[in-house]
Design an enzyme around this catalytic site. Structure first.
Site, PDB file in Angstrom:
ATOM      1  N   GLY A  98       0.849  -1.143   0.025  1.00 53.48           N
ATOM      2  CA  GLY A  98      -0.014  -0.024   0.023  1.00 53.48           C
ATOM      3  C   GLY A  98       0.811   1.147  -0.019  1.00 53.48           C
ATOM      4  O   GLY A  98       0.620   2.202  -0.722  1.00 53.48           O
TER       5      GLY A  98
ATOM      6  N   SER B 254      -0.246  -7.461  11.545  1.00 55.01           N
ATOM      7  CA  SER B 254       0.487  -6.372  12.304  1.00 55.01           C
ATOM      8  C   SER B 254      -0.302  -6.156  13.789  1.00 55.01           C
ATOM      9  O   SER B 254       0.405  -5.513  14.601  1.00 55.01           O
ATOM     10  CB  SER B 254       0.658  -5.300  11.610  1.00 55.01           C
ATOM     11  OG  SER B 254      -0.757  -4.687  11.242  1.00 55.01           O
ATOM     12  N   ASP B 255      -1.428  -6.613  13.960  1.00 60.44           N
ATOM     13  CA  ASP B 255      -2.045  -6.408  15.096  1.00 60.44           C
ATOM     14  C   ASP B 255      -3.214  -7.555  15.231  1.00 60.44           C
ATOM     15  O   ASP B 255      -3.586  -7.917  14.237  1.00 60.44           O
ATOM     16  CB  ASP B 255      -2.588  -4.975  15.246  1.00 60.44           C
ATOM     17  CG  ASP B 255      -3.599  -4.521  14.021  1.00 60.44           C
ATOM     18  OD1 ASP B 255      -4.634  -4.740  14.378  1.00 60.44           O
ATOM     19  OD2 ASP B 255      -3.060  -4.222  13.130  1.00 60.44           O
TER      20      ASP B 255
ATOM     21  N   MET C 265      -7.993  -3.637   3.471  1.00 64.11           N
ATOM     22  CA  MET C 265      -8.929  -2.647   2.689  1.00 64.11           C
ATOM     23  C   MET C 265      -8.647  -2.751   1.194  1.00 64.11           C
ATOM     24  O   MET C 265      -9.318  -1.783   0.826  1.00 64.11           O
ATOM     25  CB  MET C 265      -8.683  -1.112   3.338  1.00 64.11           C
ATOM     26  CG  MET C 265      -8.739  -1.179   4.832  1.00 64.11           C
ATOM     27  SD  MET C 265      -8.657   0.706   5.498  1.00 64.11           S
ATOM     28  CE  MET C 265     -10.116   1.463   4.816  1.00 64.11           C
TER      29      MET C 265
ATOM     30  N   ILE D 233       0.854  -7.136  -1.212  1.00 63.91           N
ATOM     31  CA  ILE D 233       1.832  -7.576  -0.013  1.00 63.91           C
ATOM     32  C   ILE D 233       1.480  -6.393   1.212  1.00 63.91           C
ATOM     33  O   ILE D 233       2.006  -5.255   0.939  1.00 63.91           O
ATOM     34  CB  ILE D 233       3.367  -7.686  -0.249  1.00 63.91           C
ATOM     35  CG1 ILE D 233       3.715  -6.483  -1.220  1.00 63.91           C
ATOM     36  CG2 ILE D 233       3.729  -8.895  -0.805  1.00 63.91           C
ATOM     37  CD1 ILE D 233       5.510  -6.508  -1.576  1.00 63.91           C
TER      38      ILE D 233
END
Length: 236
Positions: free
Chosen positions: A23, A206-207, A183, A91
């Protein structure tokens, strides 16, 4: 017109048949400088940096795709339809929505459920299911197994909203077995389907929406290594 589109400044032939698409355009720059050789920048329009180089003799491009389905929708459409790109591998990062999908795990997005209205443009007499290229997904799973990378294959959510007003939405998606939320993938998969091209979304967790655990910006950068190994190996 010197270039095929108003959003990408590359000339014909400057973009490889396979494009890796994070992104963040600065992450595209990092990937090009870290993993590729003989790198040439082909795009800087709107600071959406794009580069072409080689990896172990394979010609590969990497370009930012922006945030959200409208952004990746524009760039992937133009790459598929105006630049002759055959494969786009997104990615990116994602938030886990499954207790068995841990921070730093890699998710291979076989399908991309969505709350977006992106598919309305096709005027289909039903609901379209955005799915990855089986060849790319199966190749990614094989590489992950060979390299002992903890990768999970399944369905993700491509959401139009980062901050959702419906506080019950997460639990509803979790109840349907969704692995993680991001997204962009659904729009990428739909554009690939219409263009008769191939796409895959690889995600680093990542979370976690389950535990609340999250990585710092620096940790996110370093945790990309496993996902990048997979993407680079399967690029054709």
């Amino acid at each position: 017109m010197s270039t095929p589109t108003p959003h990408i400044g590359a000339k014909a032939g400057e973009i490889a048949k396979t494009v890796l698409m994070p992104g963040d355009p600065l992450r595209a720059k990092f990937i090009a400088e870290t993993f590729l050789e003989d790198v040439v920048q082909f795009n800087s329009v709107r600071n959406m940096f794009g580069y072409t180089g080689t990896y172990r003799g394979k010609r590969i491009s990497v370009m930012g795709g922006g945030m959200g389905m409208p952004s990746i929708g524009i760039y992937s459409y133009e790459l598929f339809n105006f630049y002759g790109v055959d494969n786009i591998i997104r990615i990116g990062t994602a938030g886990s929505m499954n207790e068995n999908v841990k921070v730093r795990d890699v998710v291979i997005a076989l399908g991309a459920s969505t709350n977006s209205n992106y598919a309305a443009q096709y005027c289909l007499p039903g609901t379209f299911a955005p799915i990855a290229s089986f060849d790319l997904a199966s190749a990614a799973a094989a590489v992950a197994k060979e390299k002992n990378i903890n990768a999970v294959v399944g369905n993700i959510l491509s959401s139009d909203t980062f901050y959702c007003a419906d506080q019950t939405a997460t639990e509803k998606w979790i109840s349907m077995g969704i692995l993680a939320v991001e997204m962009e993938a659904a729009a990428l998969y739909m554009n690939a389907a219409q263009a008769k091209k191939s796409a895959l979304c690889l995600l680093t967790i990542s979370d976690s929406l389950i535990t609340g655990e999250s990585l710092s910006a620096e940790e996110r950068q370093l945790s990309f290594t496993d996902m990048m190994e997979i993407a680079l190996e399967i690029a054709e």
